[in-house]
Scaffold this active site. Structure first.
Site: not given
Ligand code: S3P
Length: 436
Positions: A351, A168, A347, A23, A123, A396, A27, A320
């Protein structure tokens, strides 16, 4: 396809360092690409998902270069100055790249087409299309709000106040990133807190962003038309990657593993808390801050685990980690019950059904419910093993079942290990190094 049988391993022993947080890596490239000047990143995760983000930011005008292992240099174009990409942006398997970049494009005077692999193309993108449309962006999406889709940005965008209908971080971040180039104040209200890396990093880059707690909700405000200042960023290790080795060390008898440099942001650390409740011995050594995030080394020792009822309120802080938690539950004494996990169905794969099928194939006792799994554990006996299990292009699922394999009697066949490279290219090498 690259199938592999993961065989029972003796005690896992040694010290490892997991790659950078996925993440935070995404960013750091996105914000670096919007700052004017050079952002330096160390510890960047060089997985396929993050490389998809890097390629997309290059296609929109930024210079994103690898200098050394995990070391990257990003020269940004400035907020508002992203260029029109000349070809569709290939997001591969990466939902985070897709949803966050849709937010960036939404408030720039450009259009971009997003494409992805078979998993990503299933998705739901409606969750970001809705708020970004309210901000003025236009979308042409495939049926059901899916990829391939084209975003036409709005200039100027319209600042909105948006209450997240699903917990989310991707949706939250897409709106905040769109807000960066939108005049006025964009507000996101989070009834349930999700990972806050965007908020931390946007502030670090100099954006005017505030977070307030109002009636138990998080209210996040960002002032648009921001000017971002380049940063030096050290990416901490990914707790989601560490989780596979935490569980491996807990369930393989005789194991003792030190996992260095694990990010322990409270919005991510739910797995450690839940495994401790199950009886896992996980000691934090050398707590410190890395790149504005709490970090520690984790000393994990084999422990007899007990089944528990997992409080659905912790789900966002370990969203996750459920695939590998189900593996831990399969070796615990008694029953583990999970609920409130509808989000797991959207996801990289569904899952809940993928792990129910995979663990059943490996000889575990699992029941799938509408919003969770109930797992009856072996009380420490190895799983019988078997397979092949289907990974559905989901890294995963592949890694969780690899860990199930090393804690089994006969091994577990995983149909395809290729997806592991999206988030954790050195996973198999680290596993081998610990198994000695
Ligand atoms: C993430 C947010 C999560 C997570 C993903 C990474 C992120 O997803 O499952 O692996 O970097 O903001 P969701 O926003 O769909 O919950």
């Amino acid at each position: 396809m690259r199938p592999r049988r993961f065989l029972p391993a003796g005690p896992l022993k040694g010290t490892i360092r997991v790659p950078g947080d996925k993440s935070i890596s995404h960013r750091s490239i996105m914000l670096g690409a919007l700052a004017v000047g050079e952002t330096r990143v160390t510890g960047l995760l060089e997985g396929e998902d993050v490389l998809a983000t890097a390629a997309a930011m290059r296609a929109m005008g930024a210079s994103v270069e690898r200098i050394g292992e995990g070391e990257w240099s990003v020269h940004g174009v400035g907020v508002g100055a992203l260029l029109q990409p000349q070809a569709p942006l290939d997001m591969g398997n990466s939902g985070t790249s897709t949803r966050l970049l849709m937010g960036l494009v939404a408030s720039h005077p450009i259009s971009a087409t997003f494409v992805g692999d078979a998993s990503l193309s299933k998705r739901p993108m409606g969750r970001v299309i809705d708020p970004l449309s309210q901000m003025g962006a236009a979308f042409e999406a495939s049926d059901g709000g899916r990829l391939p889709l084209t975003v036409r940005g709005a200039l100027p965008g319209v600042p909105i106040e948006y209450r997240l209908p699903v917990a989310s971080a991707q949706v939250k971040s897409a709106i905040l990133l769109a807000g960066l180039n939108t005049p006025g104040i964009t507000t996101v209200i989070e009834p349930v807190p999700t990972r806050d890396h965007s908020e931390r990093m946007l502030r670090g880059f100099g954006a005017e962003l505030t977070v307030e707690a109002v009636n138990g909700e998080r209210v996040i405000r960002i002032r648009g038309e921001a000017e971002l200042k380049p940063q030096v960023i050290e990416v901490p290790g990914d707790p989601s990657s560490a989780a596979f080795f935490i569980v491996a060390a807990l369930i393989v008898p005789g194991s003792e593993v030190l996992i260095e440099n694990v990010g322990l942001n409270p919005t991510r650390a739910g797995i450690v808390e839940v495994l401790r409740l199950m009886g896992g011995s996980i000691e934090e050594v050398n707590r410190r801050e890395v790149g504005g995030e709490p970090v520690a080394d984790l000393l994990v020792k084999h422990s007899p685990l007990k089944g528990i009822e997992v409080d659905p309120a912790v789900a966002p802080s370990m969203i996750d980690e459920f695939p590998v938690l189900f593996v831990a539950a399969a070796l615990a004494e008694g029953t583990t019950v999970t609920s409130g996990l509808d989000e797991l169905r959207v996801k990289e794969s569904d899952r809940l059904s993928a792990m129910a099928a995979a663990l059943t194939a490996a000889g575990a006792q699992v029941t799938e419910t509408a919003d969770g799994l109930t797992v009856v554990g072996t009380a420490g006996d190895p799983l019988p093993g078997g397979g092949p299990v289907t990974t559905h292009l989901d890294h995963r699922i592949a890694m969780a079942m690899a860990i199930a394999g090393i804690a089994s009697r006969d091994g577990v066949d995983v149909d395809d290990t290729r997806p592991i490279a999206t988030s954790f290219p050195v996973f198999e090498a680290l596993l081998e190094s610990l198994a000695g």
